[in-house]
Design a protein around this motif. Sequence first.
Motif, PDB file in Angstrom:
ATOM      1  N   PRO A  43       0.821  -1.208   0.000  1.00  0.00           N
ATOM      2  CA  PRO A  43       0.000   0.000   0.000  1.00  0.00           C
ATOM      3  C   PRO A  43       0.860   1.265   0.000  1.00  0.00           C
ATOM      4  CG  PRO A  43      -0.559  -1.429   1.882  1.00  0.00           C
ATOM      5  CD  PRO A  43       0.590  -2.046   1.155  1.00  0.00           C
ATOM      6  N   GLN A  44       2.128   1.150   0.400  1.00  0.00           N
ATOM      7  CA  GLN A  44       3.018   2.317   0.401  1.00  0.00           C
ATOM      8  C   GLN A  44       3.254   2.857  -1.009  1.00  0.00           C
ATOM      9  OE1 GLN A  44       6.660   1.986   2.617  1.00  0.00           O
ATOM     10  NE2 GLN A  44       5.690   0.864   4.286  1.00  0.00           N
ATOM     11  N   PHE A  45       2.937   2.079  -2.036  1.00  0.00           N
ATOM     12  CA  PHE A  45       3.150   2.521  -3.410  1.00  0.00           C
ATOM     13  C   PHE A  45       1.979   3.331  -3.960  1.00  0.00           C
ATOM     14  CE2 PHE A  45       5.874  -1.518  -3.869  1.00  0.00           C
ATOM     15  CZ  PHE A  45       7.015  -0.844  -3.451  1.00  0.00           C
ATOM     16  N   SER A  46       0.881   3.420  -3.221  1.00  0.00           N
ATOM     17  CA  SER A  46      -0.296   4.155  -3.693  1.00  0.00           C
ATOM     18  C   SER A  46       0.051   5.608  -3.978  1.00  0.00           C
ATOM     19  CB  SER A  46      -1.421   4.090  -2.662  1.00  0.00           C
ATOM     20  OG  SER A  46      -1.868   2.763  -2.522  1.00  0.00           O
ATOM     21  N   GLY A  47      -0.332   6.062  -5.152  1.00  0.00           N
ATOM     22  CA  GLY A  47      -0.100   7.450  -5.541  1.00  0.00           C
ATOM     23  C   GLY A  47       1.308   7.745  -6.018  1.00  0.00           C
ATOM     24  N   LEU A  48       2.177   6.745  -6.083  1.00  0.00           N
ATOM     25  CA  LEU A  48       3.557   6.969  -6.512  1.00  0.00           C
ATOM     26  C   LEU A  48       3.780   6.428  -7.918  1.00  0.00           C
ATOM     27  CD1 LEU A  48       5.538   5.864  -3.309  1.00  0.00           C
ATOM     28  CD2 LEU A  48       4.804   8.164  -3.950  1.00  0.00           C
ATOM     29  N   ASN A  49       4.590   7.151  -8.697  1.00  0.00           N
ATOM     30  CA  ASN A  49       4.958   6.626 -10.011  1.00  0.00           C
ATOM     31  C   ASN A  49       6.049   5.572  -9.835  1.00  0.00           C
ATOM     32  OD1 ASN A  49       7.515   7.919  -9.818  1.00  0.00           O
ATOM     33  ND2 ASN A  49       6.761   9.752 -10.846  1.00  0.00           N
ATOM     34  N   SER A  50       6.424   4.918 -10.925  1.00  0.00           N
ATOM     35  CA  SER A  50       7.378   3.812 -10.814  1.00  0.00           C
ATOM     36  C   SER A  50       8.738   4.266 -10.292  1.00  0.00           C
ATOM     37  CB  SER A  50       7.519   3.076 -12.152  1.00  0.00           C
ATOM     38  OG  SER A  50       8.029   3.942 -13.135  1.00  0.00           O
ATOM     39  N   VAL A  51       9.179   5.455 -10.643  1.00  0.00           N
ATOM     40  CA  VAL A  51      10.477   5.942 -10.154  1.00  0.00           C
ATOM     41  C   VAL A  51      10.450   6.081  -8.637  1.00  0.00           C
ATOM     42  CG1 VAL A  51      12.076   7.906 -10.158  1.00  0.00           C
ATOM     43  CG2 VAL A  51      11.097   7.098 -12.308  1.00  0.00           C
ATOM     44  N   LYS A  52       9.409   6.665  -8.097  1.00  0.00           N
ATOM     45  CA  LYS A  52       9.297   6.844  -6.644  1.00  0.00           C
ATOM     46  C   LYS A  52       9.176   5.488  -5.935  1.00  0.00           C
ATOM     47  CE  LYS A  52       9.060  11.397  -6.470  1.00  0.00           C
ATOM     48  NZ  LYS A  52      10.164  12.169  -5.993  1.00  0.00           N
ATOM     49  N   ARG A  53       8.482   4.548  -6.547  1.00  0.00           N
ATOM     50  CA  ARG A  53       8.363   3.204  -5.967  1.00  0.00           C
ATOM     51  C   ARG A  53       9.729   2.535  -5.895  1.00  0.00           C
ATOM     52  NH1 ARG A  53       2.844   0.649  -8.625  1.00  0.00           N
ATOM     53  NH2 ARG A  53       1.514   2.437  -8.148  1.00  0.00           N
ATOM     54  N   HIS A  54      10.484   2.649  -6.983  1.00  0.00           N
ATOM     55  CA  HIS A  54      11.817   2.045  -7.013  1.00  0.00           C
ATOM     56  C   HIS A  54      12.733   2.710  -5.994  1.00  0.00           C
ATOM     57  CE1 HIS A  54      11.525  -0.055 -11.181  1.00  0.00           C
ATOM     58  NE2 HIS A  54      10.411  -0.167 -10.482  1.00  0.00           N
TER      59      HIS A  54
END
Length: 98
Positions: A43-54
């Motif tokens: 759930p920490q990836f909600s609202g984040l693009n792939s760069v921010k997730r990585h």
Amino acid sequence: MSKLELIQNALQALEPQHLEVFDESHMHSRGQETHYKAVIVSPQFSGLNSVKRHQKAYAAMGELMQQVHALALHTYTPEEWAQQNAVPASPVCAGGHK
């Protein structure tokens, strides 16, 4: 503890609902424990693009990243994973032969 287990432990910081880490070193010419693939559903990836997730995954790995030649990240929110529920196959290594 193996490097695979160290990676799994480090990525627990993302509080994953689903986590799989694969050692894909056998598919590459750089030796053992060098290439990994991680599937992380958080759930920490909600609202984040792939760069921010990585970036979040790299931050969770910390200094352990210096021990890994390659880490393929497949990051999903729980909603995305419910729709996808599969990970793309890894490409064949083009970086040389064993």
